[in-house]
Each structure stands twice: as C-alpha cells, then as structure tokens.
Design an enzyme around this catalytic site. Structure first.
Site, mmCIF file in Angstrom:
data_model
loop_
_atom_site.group_PDB
_atom_site.id
_atom_site.type_symbol
_atom_site.label_atom_id
_atom_site.label_comp_id
_atom_site.label_asym_id
_atom_site.label_seq_id
_atom_site.Cartn_x
_atom_site.Cartn_y
_atom_site.Cartn_z
ATOM 1 N N ASP A 137 8.680 5.980 2.525
ATOM 2 C CA ASP A 137 8.229 4.994 1.560
ATOM 3 C C ASP A 137 6.750 4.768 1.856
ATOM 4 O OD1 ASP A 137 8.279 2.933 -0.379
ATOM 5 O OD2 ASP A 137 8.541 1.450 1.209
ATOM 6 N N ASP A 171 4.562 1.583 0.625
ATOM 7 C CA ASP A 171 4.211 0.178 0.872
ATOM 8 C C ASP A 171 5.000 -0.402 2.043
ATOM 9 O OD1 ASP A 171 2.308 -0.329 -1.290
ATOM 10 O OD2 ASP A 171 4.012 0.067 -2.600
#
Length: 243
Positions: A11, A13
């Site tokens: 991922d 963020d």
C-alpha cells in the site's frame, strides 16, 4: 506456515509515505465544513485505506443529503498543498525496498494523480515504476480484493505467493479476501496502540513498525518459521497508474 513470497505488494499511504495524517487532516476539515463534524482521529479510524468514493457514500448516507459537488476538489487541493510542504518517506522504506530479494509493486486506494505525486515527491517512484496500480483500475476498492488481484495478475504471481504490506483494516481485509498474506505496518505517524490491535483483529499475520525488519519477516515466511504466537507479536521497535 510456508508462504514462499514471490511478490510484495505495498500500500502507499501510511506504508511507503507518511501521508495518512495529512490526508485525514484535510478530509476532517472539509467534511466538517460540509456539515458532518469529524475529528482527524475519527477520519483515520473510519476511512484510512478506504477509497474516496466509498467514504463519500458513507457520509452522504449519514447526513441524508448529498455532499457539496466540490468537496472532492477541495480535499484534493488541500492534500496536494500539504504534500508539497510536509510529505515524507516512511523512515527506511527506500533503503529496505532496494535490498528486497523478491519483486514488489504498489496497489493503492489513492487516485492516480495523488498517488503519482506522493511517490514522486518522496523519490520512491523509480523503485516501482511502471508497477504502480491505483484502485481506479478495478471495479471495487478495498476492502474488496480487486486491486490486489489485479496487481498479482499484472505481475504474473499467484495470490497465494503474494505478501501485502498494509496499514489499514480495509487493506488487511482485502488481502485476506484475495488469498494473500497480510502484514500490518504501524510505523506511520497516524498509528497508535489501538491501530495495532485493529490490524491484529482484522487478521494481519505479523505486525511491525520498522521497515528494516521487513526482509527478516519475509525470510521467516519463506522458511515456514513464523508460528501463530510470533505472528501475533507486538510491533518491534506511472504507466499502470495512468492507464
């Protein structure tokens, strides 16, 4: 447990870049301004890792009225301003990823422009390009498994051999639904002890807070030496985007 990792899906963020607190600050300010009072902490807990479209749907359902048409634009403008001044790489991310012995890619709920800006601003884009996948490429965002399955297919790796590094419950849930092994990362500035508990409850197979520990965790998974007790341990110490 013998995972034999052949692909690490990150991922973005809160995992590669320390952006969740920035995004949640912007969201909380603009959503409150739109009539639904919410704190930064609540925004992190409820919407971290969730696509913006789903967040807006949830808030509209709570309010019972449509949100302002320009809300998305206002949030995005505020986030971009803060990215340019405040966004930083998660400590150790670049050095660790450069040394990984397995291929890696990015699969994020962020829209392409924000995702590209985040990786470029922190000088991480070159580590992944062109293997950067935004949720706009699939039908359903996290916690659905679509973006992780899409990334695995594009990288040519079966889901069972994919390890996902996530900081959100939605992301861990999506990884499990995809048949992948989720690792919970809690090294972002938005994370608290409650964040660790949430990821464990969601099913993360290992929780860690320092990027430098990732390679050893992957080796343990490959060797089948991560037992159930260890998995629950406390934390230690743009071609595809634009398509």
């Amino acid at each position: 447990m013998d995972v034999k990792p052949k692909l690490v899906i990150f991922d973005c963020d809160g995992v590669l870049v320390d952006s969740e607190i920035i995004v949640s600050t912007a969201e909380a300010a603009e959503i409150t301004r739109a009539g639904h009072r919410i704190s930064v902490e609540e925004a992190v807990k409820q919407f971290a890792g969730v696509p913006a479209s789903e967040m807006y749907r949830i808030i509209e359902a709570r309010l019972g009225v449509p949100l302002p048409a320009d809300l998305s634009t206002r949030i995005d403008s505020r986030v971009r301003e803060l990215y340019l001044t405040d966004l930083a790489e998660i400590a150790g991310a670049r050095a660790t990823i450069r040394k990984l012995k397995v291929p890696c890619c990015v699969a994020s709920s962020s829209e392409p422009n924000r995702l590209g800006l985040a990786l470029a601003k922190t000088e991480l884009l070159d580590l992944f390009y062109p293997h950067v996948f935004s949720t706009v490429l699939v039908r359903n965002g996290k916690p659905a498994p679509d973006i992780f399955l899409y990334a695995a297919e594009k990288m040519g790796v079966p889901p069972a051999h994919c390890v996902v590094v996530e900081d959100s419950v939605a992301g861990v849930t999506a990884a499990i639904a995809a048949g992948m092994t989720p690792l919970g990362f809690v090294g972002g500035s938005h994370c608290s002890p409650l964040h660790t508990e949430s990821l464990q409850e969601a099913g993360a197979k290992r929780i860690f807070s320092r990027f430098e520990d990732l390679d050893a965790i992957l080796e343990e998974l490959a060797a089948g030496s991560v037992d159930a007790a260890e998995m629950a341990a406390e934390p230690d110490g743009l071609a595809s985007v634009i398509a």
